[in-house]
Design a protein around this motif. Structure first.
Motif, PDB file in Angstrom:
ATOM      1  N   GLN A   1       0.821  -1.218   0.000  1.00 40.64           N
ATOM      2  CA  GLN A   1       0.000   0.000   0.000  1.00 40.64           C
ATOM      3  C   GLN A   1       0.854   1.267   0.000  1.00 40.64           C
ATOM      4  N   ARG A   2       2.007   1.212   0.664  1.00 41.61           N
ATOM      5  CA  ARG A   2       2.859   2.400   0.750  1.00 41.61           C
ATOM      6  C   ARG A   2       3.465   2.786  -0.594  1.00 41.61           C
ATOM      7  N   PHE A   3       3.377   1.880  -1.562  1.00 41.86           N
ATOM      8  CA  PHE A   3       3.946   2.168  -2.878  1.00 41.86           C
ATOM      9  C   PHE A   3       2.891   2.839  -3.765  1.00 41.86           C
ATOM     10  N   GLY A   4       2.408   3.974  -3.273  1.00 37.62           N
ATOM     11  CA  GLY A   4       1.558   4.841  -4.085  1.00 37.62           C
ATOM     12  C   GLY A   4       0.087   4.508  -4.117  1.00 37.62           C
ATOM     13  N   ILE A   5      -0.381   3.573  -3.300  1.00 36.40           N
ATOM     14  CA  ILE A   5      -1.782   3.163  -3.369  1.00 36.40           C
ATOM     15  C   ILE A   5      -2.606   3.931  -2.334  1.00 36.40           C
ATOM     16  N   PRO A   6      -3.721   4.556  -2.722  1.00 38.06           N
ATOM     17  CA  PRO A   6      -4.552   5.284  -1.762  1.00 38.06           C
ATOM     18  C   PRO A   6      -5.046   4.370  -0.635  1.00 38.06           C
ATOM     19  N   MET A   7      -5.211   4.949   0.574  1.00 33.85           N
ATOM     20  CA  MET A   7      -5.686   4.153   1.711  1.00 33.85           C
ATOM     21  C   MET A   7      -7.106   3.646   1.478  1.00 33.85           C
ATOM     22  N   GLY A   8      -7.987   4.490   0.922  1.00 34.80           N
ATOM     23  CA  GLY A   8      -9.322   4.051   0.528  1.00 34.80           C
ATOM     24  C   GLY A   8     -10.134   3.432   1.637  1.00 34.80           C
ATOM     25  N   TYR A   9      -9.957   3.910   2.869  1.00 33.90           N
ATOM     26  CA  TYR A   9     -10.692   3.390   4.023  1.00 33.90           C
ATOM     27  C   TYR A   9     -10.488   1.889   4.198  1.00 33.90           C
ATOM     28  N   GLY A  10      -9.327   1.410   3.748  1.00 36.11           N
ATOM     29  CA  GLY A  10      -8.979   0.011   4.018  1.00 36.11           C
ATOM     30  C   GLY A  10      -8.645  -0.836   2.813  1.00 36.11           C
ATOM     31  N   GLY A  11      -8.891  -0.340   1.608  1.00 40.67           N
ATOM     32  CA  GLY A  11      -8.548  -1.160   0.454  1.00 40.67           C
ATOM     33  C   GLY A  11      -9.348  -0.780  -0.775  1.00 40.67           C
ATOM     34  N   PRO A  12      -9.025  -1.406  -1.910  1.00 39.77           N
ATOM     35  CA  PRO A  12      -8.117  -2.555  -2.056  1.00 39.77           C
ATOM     36  C   PRO A  12      -6.642  -2.164  -2.141  1.00 39.77           C
ATOM     37  N   HIS A  13      -5.798  -3.060  -1.619  1.00 43.04           N
ATOM     38  CA  HIS A  13      -4.338  -2.935  -1.686  1.00 43.04           C
ATOM     39  C   HIS A  13      -3.763  -4.307  -1.991  1.00 43.04           C
ATOM     40  N   ALA A  14      -2.602  -4.340  -2.600  1.00 41.83           N
ATOM     41  CA  ALA A  14      -1.962  -5.613  -2.934  1.00 41.83           C
ATOM     42  C   ALA A  14      -0.999  -6.023  -1.820  1.00 41.83           C
ATOM     43  N   ALA A  15      -1.272  -7.160  -1.208  1.00 40.07           N
ATOM     44  CA  ALA A  15      -0.310  -7.731  -0.265  1.00 40.07           C
ATOM     45  C   ALA A  15       0.770  -8.467  -1.050  1.00 40.07           C
ATOM     46  N   PHE A  16       1.882  -8.746  -0.373  1.00 42.89           N
ATOM     47  CA  PHE A  16       2.921  -9.557  -1.007  1.00 42.89           C
ATOM     48  C   PHE A  16       3.220 -10.769  -0.142  1.00 42.89           C
ATOM     49  N   PHE A  17       3.735 -11.806  -0.785  1.00 41.00           N
ATOM     50  CA  PHE A  17       4.048 -13.071  -0.108  1.00 41.00           C
ATOM     51  C   PHE A  17       5.286 -13.642  -0.783  1.00 41.00           C
ATOM     52  N   ALA A  18       6.377 -13.733  -0.025  1.00 34.37           N
ATOM     53  CA  ALA A  18       7.634 -14.257  -0.571  1.00 34.37           C
ATOM     54  C   ALA A  18       8.137 -15.377   0.321  1.00 34.37           C
ATOM     55  N   THR A  19       8.766 -16.378  -0.289  1.00 35.10           N
ATOM     56  CA  THR A  19       9.224 -17.520   0.491  1.00 35.10           C
ATOM     57  C   THR A  19      10.415 -18.173  -0.210  1.00 35.10           C
ATOM     58  N   LYS A  20      10.729 -19.393   0.211  1.00 32.35           N
ATOM     59  CA  LYS A  20      11.858 -20.119  -0.355  1.00 32.35           C
ATOM     60  C   LYS A  20      11.400 -21.005  -1.509  1.00 32.35           C
ATOM     61  N   GLN A  21      12.310 -21.282  -2.427  1.00 30.57           N
ATOM     62  CA  GLN A  21      11.995 -22.159  -3.562  1.00 30.57           C
ATOM     63  C   GLN A  21      11.465 -23.508  -3.101  1.00 30.57           C
ATOM     64  N   ALA A  22      11.924 -23.959  -1.953  1.00 29.52           N
ATOM     65  CA  ALA A  22      11.508 -25.270  -1.448  1.00 29.52           C
ATOM     66  C   ALA A  22      10.003 -25.339  -1.209  1.00 29.52           C
ATOM     67  N   TYR A  23       9.373 -24.175  -1.043  1.00 31.94           N
ATOM     68  CA  TYR A  23       7.941 -24.141  -0.733  1.00 31.94           C
ATOM     69  C   TYR A  23       7.100 -23.686  -1.925  1.00 31.94           C
ATOM     70  N   LYS A  24       7.669 -23.712  -3.123  1.00 25.48           N
ATOM     71  CA  LYS A  24       6.957 -23.157  -4.280  1.00 25.48           C
ATOM     72  C   LYS A  24       5.623 -23.861  -4.531  1.00 25.48           C
ATOM     73  N   ARG A  25       5.538 -25.147  -4.235  1.00 25.79           N
ATOM     74  CA  ARG A  25       4.286 -25.868  -4.460  1.00 25.79           C
ATOM     75  C   ARG A  25       3.257 -25.586  -3.370  1.00 25.79           C
ATOM     76  N   ASP A  26       3.679 -24.951  -2.290  1.00 26.11           N
ATOM     77  CA  ASP A  26       2.781 -24.607  -1.195  1.00 26.11           C
ATOM     78  C   ASP A  26       2.405 -23.135  -1.200  1.00 26.11           C
ATOM     79  N   LEU A  27       3.013 -22.376  -2.089  1.00 26.53           N
ATOM     80  CA  LEU A  27       2.813 -20.934  -2.150  1.00 26.53           C
ATOM     81  C   LEU A  27       1.380 -20.627  -2.572  1.00 26.53           C
TER      82      LEU A  27
END
Length: 949
Positions: A267-293
């Motif tokens: 959200q801090r990357f230029g997205i209006p607060m909009g009383y809560g959303g919509p905003h894009a969350a991010f999810f990063a992990t290890k290659q070992a968990y790619k099938r569980d992502l």
């Protein structure tokens, strides 16, 4: 003709076109068609009771007046939401551009290379800043992402033999309160025991499978996550980190310290607060968990010519594969918001982000310094943007309120201040004056900000990020505008042609519905401001709840779920809470028809239920006798039935009231999937049919744009007995008297996007909404009629009619060596996006035209399909060098000097005359999905490295 009527602009076929289409169908009137389509016993007798429709002009004046009721105070609340500066070049060319917001999820990669590139940039940005190995293309919000991280770590724990059966998950007491609430919602049904505590005193010898830390903490203190992760790794405890993305410009990436998952919001990357959303969350992990992502991953592959191409990797329709074995029901990303956030990083680059982050940190540091001079105790020893002041919070609150400033007050003796990108030196001086007045001292005026560093050295960032060309090229507005346009031209969106996706309802997203999203007093409201500052929002959200309650025939609505899948989960959790309130904790059996959308069984498992699948008949209906047998068999433990209506096969099942009564008679509740609500509005409704709860896809039936794969909104509407259990929020009171814990981070989910559906209903009114449903049914049956003799419709109602969609059978063409995918790809050459492929029946296309499409556009689509059938007739099983197998045909391919195909260039690129008037060129040839899965690359890499791909 009333040219002021919004319905005239929203509904595609003109009156004379409707008459012509009805004549083709052999009926005298639209009402006769509806009579032949919808069972009479479920028809509404008195219609809808809604306000008189507004014209577009009236609505825009109305929404502008309502915006004035919102008080856009200067806000320093933080807690995961911050005022931002959205670059105008991104606002104008993406947020306000139908070329971006009307696109569909990129399942057809060849005509979605622009969005896919922007999402690959997003993933690269996240991987760089988090220091992880792989990232997805966004999730719904930070709290949902945290819950998904917990679920992932729980799912992979059994791979560690020493952790088999362990169910404790440590949660830092410094976690955001809304995230803790959502973790509670998700943990209990699947048997996770949350333990909340202080990470500095955590006993690593305890029996835990995982932990989550907030980085920085909710009140601004930065934990030494390096030390914690090292100790956790020694104890084989996996660690998730909820990180502030902008802070990672100055804080070392958690991946460098050994974190297993890093999540947060962009959200801090230029997205209006909009009383809560919509905003894009991010999810990063290890290659070992790619099938569980969870969610979607964009990957690099090659096309039929061996050229670089992008496509959705691994998780494409994951729930449809795993169903009740899926660990996540995530079906919607936040693509439009992820694209905007990625462009913010492209526009600013690493140097620009460093400038912004330094500016924020230096101003926070200067404020801390001056407040100390005034005698206040600032207790954060290491911080990025948030100060924690020990003082009389009541006194500060009164002065701040009078000066129209929002701070956060965790308790009576604490005030926190979160500095943001928009904060100026003038703002800092204004803040200082508040505290000076409270201290009864002369204020201190600052005129300059110095470079300082109040982050402990051991976790200061030393690793580089955003080094690739894409983040170091487009820093002028001219260059970024052209880059955005170059990507837009690679995507087929609704502004080019009809997108006839069954179950996805790609209807018009009217400009008058979209315009207010850019307005300051809608975009700049923090979700946790005092309610008196959000009166405009609260009025609209309450009215929308009432509108949806009326339309569905229920008693109340919650807007909190921010996707359809979250709506499913919320509905099931409300049912679960209802049973438990009656002392029936044992009711855990969820009956689901075999034809159901794949998120249905995934949601049921997430809600702690056991899935029992029921059969479908040859006609595609629920097998009532099989359902009866299973309902009676499980009556002592029956929780609910999940049913879609009209059915996933596009049929109004006449036995639906018998089905809902059967469930009620055996102690269960009926959950109705609202995917096909476009075929109910004004004509019937879930309450009338006998359901107890339904979710609605506002991004389908109620005109919120798909945005290339999100945002979505999935509110739930419930019957009277379920009202007390509607979901709450730990900061802003929402929900029922016995509210379940949070379903999404914000009290009202993606509130900004809800303005669109409010406007849609407000401008159409009861008559316009009902007419829209009727025309959706007319358009679908007209297509069915026009394709007869070329394509067989797999299922029809008892009088031979389709609902708002139909399934056409492409399996017979296998005799000619043609698969349904070949038809989907060939449609691109005709300028169309394919209908839904192989769902719910393999080898079929599910077509839904929506009410927004004109007869002329529908005829073009039908002409294309009939032309493709003629092309199929010319093929043979042993012929792999034909116009369908080679589709789609690119500009590069058609303009080469050499042409080694047994058909002409004109036949390849311009199969019908209308195509010449408005040709859309796929930017790559058919992509190789299998190659991409074998060589998974999910971030941007240097151009020379593609030789290795």
């Amino acid at each position: 003709m009333n040219t002021n009527a919004f319905a005239l602009r929203h509904i595609g076929p003109r009156e004379e076109d409707q008459n012509s289409m009805l004549k083709t169908l052999g009926v005298d009137s639209l009402d006769q068609l509806i009579y032949e389509t919808i069972p009479d016993d479920i028809r509404l007798k008195n219609g809808l009771h809604l306000d008189e429709p507004m014209t577009e002009h009236e609505y825009l004046h109305h929404i502008h007046e309502l915006s004035k009721k919102n008080k856009a105070y200067t806000t320093y609340i933080g807690l995961g939401y911050h005022p931002t500066i959205l670059p105008a070049v991104i606002q104008r060319n993406i947020l306000e551009n139908p070329g971006w917001y009307t696109a569909y999820t990129p399942y057809q990669a060849e005509i979605a290379q622009g969005r896919l590139e922007a999402l690959l940039n997003f993933q690269t940005m996240v991987i760089d800043l988090t220091g992880m190995e792989i990232a997805n293309a966004s999730l719904l919000d930070e709290s949902t992402a945290a819950a998904e991280a917990m679920s992932l770590l729980f799912a992979v724990r059994d791979r560690n033999q020493k952790k088999t059966g362990v169910n404790k998950f440590f949660v830092s007491e410094n976690i955001l309160p809304q995230t803790l609430s959502l973790l509670e919602t998700r943990a209990t049904p699947i048997g996770i025991a949350l333990v909340v505590g202080n990470e500095n005193t955590f006993d690593f010898s305890s029996d835990f499978f995982g932990a989550i830390l907030q980085y920085p903490g909710k009140n601004g203190q930065i934990t030494d996550i390096k030390s914690f992760i090292n100790k956790a790794n020694d104890s084989q405890i996996k660690v998730a980190v909820a990180a502030d993305l902008l802070s990672l410009v100055k804080l070392e990436a958690p991946g460098k310290f050994g974190a297993d998952v890093v999540i947060g919001t962009t959200q801090r990357f230029g997205i209006p607060m909009g009383y809560g959303g919509p905003h894009a969350a991010f999810f990063a992990t290890k290659q070992a968990y790619k099938r569980d992502l969870p969610g979607r991953i964009i990957g690099v592959t090659k096309d039929a010519n061996g050229n670089r191409a992008l496509r959705m990797a691994l998780q494409t329709r994951e729930q449809h594969i795993k169903r009740d074995k899926a660990t996540s029901n995530i079906c919607t990303a936040q693509v439009l918001l992820a694209v905007m956030a990625s462009m913010y990083a492209v526009y600013h680059g690493s140097k620009g982000l460093k400038f912004i982050a330094n500016k924020v940190h230096n101003k926070a540091s200067k404020l801390a310094e001056v407040l100390k001079e005034l005698g206040f105790e600032q207790i954060n020893t290491s911080f990025f943007d948030t100060l924690q002041i020990k003082t009389d919070a009541k006194k500060i609150r009164k002065i701040a309120k009078d000066k129209k400033i929002n701070l956060y007050y965790p308790d009576s003796k604490t005030v926190t201040i979160s500095i943001n990108e928009t904060t100026s030196i003038k703002d800092i001086n204004y803040l200082i004056s508040i505290f000076a007045k409270a201290a009864k001292k002369e204020t201190i005026v600052i005129s300059a900000i110095e470079d300082v560093n109040n982050i402990q050295k051991s976790i200061q960032r030393t690793s580089s990020f955003l080094t690739l060309d894409v983040f170091n090229t487009y820093h002028s507005e001219t260059e970024l505008m052209r880059y955005i346009k170059s990507l837009e031209r690679k995507d087929l969106s609704l502004n080019h042609s009809m997108i006839s996706l069954g179950s996805c309802t790609m209807k018009l997203n009217a400009a008058s519905e979209m315009l207010p999203l850019s307005w300051f007093k809608w975009g700049n409201i923090h979700p946790f401001v005092p309610l008196k500052q959000a009166k405009g929002y609260l009025k609209i959200l309450k009215k929308l709840e009432d509108q949806l309650t009326e339309i569905t025939g229920f008693a109340a609505t919650s807007l909190q779920p921010n996707s359809g899948a979250q709506g499913e989960f919320a509905g099931l959790m409300v049912i679960k809470a209802y049973h438990e309130s009656r002392g029936e904790h044992h009711r855990n059996i969820c009956l689901i028809p075999s034809s159901a959308h794949g998120t249905n069984p995934a949601s049921a498992v997430m809600a702690g239920m056991k899935v029992v699948v029921t059969k479908s008949t040859a006609e595609g209906n629920i097998d009532v006798e099989d359902l009866r047998e299973k309902a009676i068999l499980h009556k002592n433990n029956l929780s609910c039935l999940m049913v879609t209506y009209p059915s996933t096969h596009g049929v109004y099942e006449s036995a639906i009231k018998e089905i809902t009564k059967l469930i009620h008679d055996n102690g269960g509740q009926v959950y109705m999937d609202g995917a096909n609500m476009n075929a109910q509005v004004g004509l019937t409704n879930p309450g009338n049919i006998g359901a107890d709860v339904c979710h609605l896809n506002l991004h389908k039936t109620f005109a919120i744009p798909h945005g290339g794969g999100g945002p979505g909104v999935g509110p739930i509407c419930v019957a009277k007995q379920l009202v007390p259990f509607l979901p709450g929020n730990p900061i802003v009171k929402t929900g029922g008297k016995e509210a379940i814990t949070a379903i999404s981070a914000a009290p009202f989910g993606s509130a900004l996007a809800c303005l669109i559906s409010y406007g849609y209903i407000k401008m159409l009114g009861a008559e316009g909404l009902t007419e829209s449903t009727k025309i959706a049914i007319l358009n679908a049956n007209y297509i069915k009629n026009r394709l007869e003799g070329n394509f067989d419709t797999l299922y029809s109602g008892e009088r031979g009619r389709a609902a708002h969609e139909m399934i056409v059978d492409c399996r017979p063409f296998k005799a000619n060596g043609i698969e349904v995918t070949d038809i989907a790809k060939r449609l691109m050459d005709y300028g169309f996006h394919a209908p839904t492929v192989s769902f719910p029946v393999a080898g079929t296309l599910m077509i839904e035209p929506t009410e927004s499409e004109s007869k002329a556009e529908i005829d073009r689509f039908c002409d294309a399909m009939i032309s493709i059938k003629k092309e199929i007739d010319k093929t043979s099983k042993d012929d792999n060098n034909n116009v369908l197998k080679n589709a789609p045909h690119t500009l590069d391919m058609v303009t080469k000097d050499e042409w080694h195909f047994p058909y002409s260039r004109e036949e390849a690129a311009f199969p019908l005359n209308y195509v010449k008037d408005n040709k859309f060129w796929p930017s790559v040839r058919r992509v190789d999905d299998a190659y991409g899965d074998r060589n998974l690359i999910c971030s941007c890499i240097p151009v020379e490295a593609y030789v290795e791909v």
